[in-house]
Write a protein that holds these residues in place. Structure first.
Motif, short mmCIF file in Angstrom:
data_model
loop_
_atom_site.label_atom_id
_atom_site.label_comp_id
_atom_site.label_asym_id
_atom_site.label_seq_id
_atom_site.Cartn_x
_atom_site.Cartn_y
_atom_site.Cartn_z
N LEU A 1 0.81 -1.22 0.00
CA LEU A 1 0.00 0.00 0.00
C LEU A 1 0.84 1.28 0.00
N THR A 2 2.16 1.13 0.07
CA THR A 2 3.00 2.32 0.28
C THR A 2 3.00 3.29 -0.89
N LYS A 3 2.61 2.82 -2.08
CA LYS A 3 2.58 3.73 -3.24
C LYS A 3 1.15 4.08 -3.66
N VAL A 4 0.20 3.77 -2.79
CA VAL A 4 -1.20 4.14 -3.04
C VAL A 4 -1.39 5.60 -2.67
N THR A 5 -2.12 6.35 -3.52
CA THR A 5 -2.41 7.75 -3.23
C THR A 5 -3.88 8.06 -3.52
N LYS A 6 -4.34 9.13 -2.93
CA LYS A 6 -5.67 9.67 -3.24
C LYS A 6 -5.55 11.18 -3.22
N ASP A 7 -5.96 11.80 -4.32
CA ASP A 7 -5.82 13.25 -4.45
C ASP A 7 -4.36 13.70 -4.27
N GLY A 8 -3.44 12.86 -4.75
CA GLY A 8 -2.03 13.23 -4.72
C GLY A 8 -1.32 12.99 -3.41
N GLU A 9 -2.01 12.44 -2.40
CA GLU A 9 -1.40 12.22 -1.10
C GLU A 9 -1.51 10.76 -0.67
N VAL A 10 -0.55 10.33 0.13
CA VAL A 10 -0.63 9.00 0.73
C VAL A 10 -1.74 9.04 1.79
N PHE B 1 -12.05 4.42 2.39
CA PHE B 1 -12.13 2.99 2.06
C PHE B 1 -12.28 2.18 3.34
N ARG B 2 -13.34 1.39 3.42
CA ARG B 2 -13.64 0.58 4.60
C ARG B 2 -13.81 -0.88 4.19
N VAL B 3 -13.08 -1.77 4.86
CA VAL B 3 -13.16 -3.18 4.47
C VAL B 3 -12.96 -4.09 5.68
N ILE B 4 -13.68 -5.21 5.66
CA ILE B 4 -13.51 -6.28 6.64
C ILE B 4 -12.94 -7.49 5.92
N PHE B 5 -11.91 -8.10 6.50
CA PHE B 5 -11.41 -9.40 6.05
C PHE B 5 -11.70 -10.40 7.16
N ILE B 6 -12.49 -11.41 6.87
CA ILE B 6 -12.76 -12.46 7.84
C ILE B 6 -12.22 -13.78 7.30
N GLN C 1 -4.27 -8.77 -3.38
CA GLN C 1 -5.03 -8.84 -4.62
C GLN C 1 -6.37 -8.10 -4.50
N SER C 2 -7.09 -8.35 -3.43
CA SER C 2 -8.40 -7.71 -3.27
C SER C 2 -8.26 -6.22 -2.97
N LEU C 3 -7.28 -5.85 -2.16
CA LEU C 3 -7.10 -4.43 -1.83
C LEU C 3 -6.80 -3.61 -3.09
N ARG C 4 -5.93 -4.10 -3.93
CA ARG C 4 -5.58 -3.34 -5.14
C ARG C 4 -6.79 -3.16 -6.04
N LYS C 5 -7.57 -4.20 -6.20
CA LYS C 5 -8.76 -4.12 -7.04
C LYS C 5 -9.80 -3.18 -6.44
N GLN C 6 -10.03 -3.30 -5.16
CA GLN C 6 -11.10 -2.53 -4.52
C GLN C 6 -10.71 -1.07 -4.28
N LEU C 7 -9.44 -0.83 -3.98
CA LEU C 7 -8.99 0.56 -3.83
C LEU C 7 -9.08 1.31 -5.16
N ALA C 8 -8.69 0.65 -6.23
CA ALA C 8 -8.79 1.28 -7.56
C ALA C 8 -10.24 1.62 -7.88
N ALA C 9 -11.15 0.71 -7.55
CA ALA C 9 -12.57 0.96 -7.81
C ALA C 9 -13.10 2.12 -7.00
N LYS C 10 -12.45 2.40 -5.87
CA LYS C 10 -12.87 3.47 -4.97
C LYS C 10 -12.22 4.81 -5.34
N GLY C 11 -11.39 4.82 -6.36
CA GLY C 11 -10.77 6.06 -6.82
C GLY C 11 -9.39 6.33 -6.29
N PHE C 12 -8.81 5.35 -5.59
CA PHE C 12 -7.43 5.48 -5.14
C PHE C 12 -6.49 5.15 -6.32
#
Length: 369
Positions: free
Chosen positions: A60-69, A140-145, A355-366
């Motif tokens: 997640l270290t290179k994930v950004t939203k609106d230009g910020e980590v 972004f809000r997620v539960i992993f069970i 795998q799921s975080l990358r897909k779901q974060l992208a869908a959320k606009g990250f």
């Protein structure tokens, strides 16, 4: 007329800033709640989570939203353990949402597996209702069970619990730790589908392949130097500093991965480190009493304190960049070794979460790199 128009525009702009300051300037937030089955058969799952936490953070270290980590907060539950009270559904909150990853690691190493009733619906409902979820729909809000027993055990109907998460714009990702052909797996998949999440099947006893690199010892050396830049303060200072050292030791062969996480913007220890606390605006240097400071700073003038903190901060940033550069070289080396050995990637906890975080974060606009 133009002057009046400019005054009215300036007034409206000022009012909008005063009325909506947090929305305009607050960083985006990633909130991850991890719910782990800690019954007898789940030793492998707990071990995977302990060893792979830092790999997940690094993804997640290179994930950004609106230009910020964004800000990262992690919460941790375990469930399905006879050591936990039956009247509480054999569920325990180990830590609510926290940006302090050492605390999450510490709690992971505190888990002891034991037989019990695995109430998936109960632990999901607990996470939805008890945790301090962000109210901002852009976050972004997620539960992993993760677990391996029937999804419908217990008095709390799993559909109601999952639906409660979905209504709060919280994804539910389910990880079934059993045979792919097991009938129980179907309900785990249904739980994910109901909350727009993803479902995975892993072997919880799969051992993660560790590839040594020529850069590991260098990262470990710089990690020790990084620890020396932390300035413990207040009641939590000594405890936090000790926890940092212990979790370095707990990471074992994965110290290089942990070191890279510590060199990222996600590694925050504002509750006990003075530099992080000042950056977050939690404390003011001129108002901290001398007995709340380390001995090296006691008796200093305010100017001397400011100079001392600034020097430590600059040193930290230099060391963090060095670690990140070394870790990049390590990653390139490891990737080449994997190609040479033709080793295939396996579905372990970290791989499916990433795998799921990358897909779901992208869908959320990250934005992902």
């Amino acid at each position: 007329m133009q002057k009046i128009t400019r005054i009215l525009f300036a007034t409206a702009l000022t009012l909008s800033i005063l009325c909506f300051p947090t929305k305009a300037f607050a960083k985006a937030k990633i909130q991850i709640a991890i719910l782990l089955d800690s019954s007898n058969s789940m030793d492998g799952l707990i071990d995977q989570t302990r060893t792979q936490l830092w790999q997940i953070v690094n993804s997640l270290t290179k994930v950004t939203k609106d230009g910020e980590v964004p800000e990262l907060e992690v919460a941790l539950y375990h469930y399905g353990n006879d050591n936990l009270p039956s009247e509480e559904g054999f569920v325990r909150l180990l830590t609510g949402f926290t940006p302090e990853l050492d605390l999450v690691s510490e709690k992971l190493f505190s888990i002891q597996t034991n037989g019990g009733q695995e109430y998936a619906g109960w632990v999901i409902r607990s996470a939805v209702k008890e945790l301090n979820w962000s109210k901002d729909k852009e976050d972004f809000r997620v539960i992993f069970i993760a677990g391996n027993e029937s999804f419908e055990q217990g008095p709390i109907v799993w559909r109601e619990a999952v639906d409660l998460a979905a209504k709060g714009n919280t994804l539910v990702n389910t990880i079934y730790c059993g045979l792919s052909e097991d009938r129980e797996r179907q309900l785990w998949a249904s739980g994910a589908n109901l909350a727009q999440g993803s479902h995975f099947n892993i072997n919880q006893d799969e051992k993660t392949e560790f590839i040594k690199s020529p850069y590991d010892e260098q990262i470990a050396t710089w990690n020790d130097k990084l620890n020396q830049t932390y300035i413990p303060y207040g009641a939590e200072g000594e405890v936090g500093q000790q926890r940092q050292t212990i979790e370095d030791s707990n990471s074992g062969m994965n110290l290089a991965m942990r070191g890279n996480s510590k060199a990222s913007a996600y590694y925050n220890n504002a509750s006990w480190d003075l530099i992080d606390a000042l950056d977050k605006g939690i404390v003011s240097l001129d108002k901290l009493p001398n007995n709340a400071l380390p001995k090296a700073m006691q008796g200093m003038t305010l100017a001397q304190k400011q100079e001392y903190v600034a020097a430590k901060k600059a040193e930290r940033e230099t060391i963090q960049k060095t670690i990140r550069d070394l870790y990049q070289k390590r990653s390139e080396y490891v990737e080449k070794q994997r190609k040479v050995s033709a080793s295939s990637s396996k579905n372990t906890l970290d791989s499916v979460i990433i795998q799921s975080l990358r897909k779901q974060l992208a869908a959320k606009g990250f934005k992902l790199q």
